[in-house]
Design a protein around this motif. Structure first.
Motif, PDB file in Angstrom:
ATOM      1  N   LYS A 190      16.723   0.073  -6.271  1.00 47.08           N
ATOM      2  CA  LYS A 190      15.839   1.151  -6.715  1.00 47.08           C
ATOM      3  C   LYS A 190      15.498   2.089  -5.555  1.00 47.08           C
ATOM      4  O   LYS A 190      15.408   3.299  -5.745  1.00 47.08           O
ATOM      5  N   ALA A 191      15.333   1.517  -4.376  1.00 47.28           N
ATOM      6  CA  ALA A 191      15.043   2.344  -3.196  1.00 47.28           C
ATOM      7  C   ALA A 191      16.227   3.268  -2.913  1.00 47.28           C
ATOM      8  O   ALA A 191      16.043   4.467  -2.679  1.00 47.28           O
ATOM      9  N   LYS A 192      17.423   2.718  -2.960  1.00 54.50           N
ATOM     10  CA  LYS A 192      18.623   3.536  -2.701  1.00 54.50           C
ATOM     11  C   LYS A 192      18.734   4.658  -3.722  1.00 54.50           C
ATOM     12  O   LYS A 192      18.998   5.813  -3.362  1.00 54.50           O
ATOM     13  N   ARG A 193      18.497   4.341  -4.990  1.00 51.30           N
ATOM     14  CA  ARG A 193      18.539   5.361  -6.043  1.00 51.30           C
ATOM     15  C   ARG A 193      17.526   6.473  -5.775  1.00 51.30           C
ATOM     16  O   ARG A 193      17.842   7.655  -5.870  1.00 51.30           O
ATOM     17  N   ALA A 194      16.306   6.107  -5.406  1.00 52.21           N
ATOM     18  CA  ALA A 194      15.267   7.102  -5.146  1.00 52.21           C
ATOM     19  C   ALA A 194      15.608   7.961  -3.930  1.00 52.21           C
ATOM     20  O   ALA A 194      15.418   9.184  -3.959  1.00 52.21           O
TER      21      ALA A 194
END
Length: 192
Positions: free
Chosen positions: A84-88
């Motif tokens: 999720k961090a990478k996506r954000a």
């Protein structure tokens, strides 16, 4: 009054402000709402709000959307939610790229450089070296070879860890500082 009720009211205000194209105020209220949950260490809710408002601001104000996605990525990092961090962070980088692509290097080189750096930092945080290199090459072509900005962008290294300037997310607060936002104050602020 519960934090959820206040958060819902603030989200309504943010939607109204975006419709009125008052993006700075919408961004400020989003930060207010995010910080409200940050103080409670409810990072899931804070990240969710940051991403939601970031999506609402996409194609309307790239820089604010990018900053909110960056905040969401930082919250997800804190919670060890790497995907999720990478996506954000990738969404943030996309918004910063759109922002710097819309600027002219001759009229606003420092602002352009700041958005390029933010984009590169997001790809670094997302651990996406290929996209980092693509943006770096694109940025090098934007600036005249003899400018300080060309040299600055040319010297940015993928391995160097720097972060864009965003207010700290996790901070210790005293119990008396953890007060809910008062809806009456919000309504007075917007002159309902």
């Amino acid at each position: 009054m519960s934090y959820n009720v206040v958060g819902a009211k603030v989200n309504q205000i943010i939607k109204m402000l975006i419709k009125k194209k008052e993006f700075q105020k919408a961004y400020d209220f989003a930060l207010l709402n995010i910080n409200n949950f940050d103080q409670l260490h409810d990072f899931v809710r804070a990240a969710t709000i940051a991403e939601k408002v970031g999506r609402d601001l996409e194609e309307k104000h790239y820089a604010f959307a990018g900053k909110l996605y960056y905040r969401a990525g930082t919250f997800y990092e804190t919670m060890k939610e790497d995907s999720k961090a990478k996506r954000a962070f990738i969404r943030a980088a996309d918004q910063f790229e759109k922002q710097f692509s819309s600027l002219d290097a001759k009229t606003s080189p420092y602002l352009l450089r700041a958005h390029i750096k933010s984009c590169l930092d997001c790809y670094r945080k997302a651990k996406d070296e290929a996209r980092f290199r693509r943006i770096k090459e694109k940025a090098i072509k934007i600036f005249h070879e003899e400018s300080i900005h060309h040299r600055y962008v040319s010297e940015i290294n993928y391995k160097k860890t720097e972060a864009i300037e965003v207010t700290p997310i996790i901070k210790e607060t005293k119990e008396e500082e953890k007060k809910p936002i008062d809806i009456d104050d919000l309504e007075k602020e917007l002159e309902f």
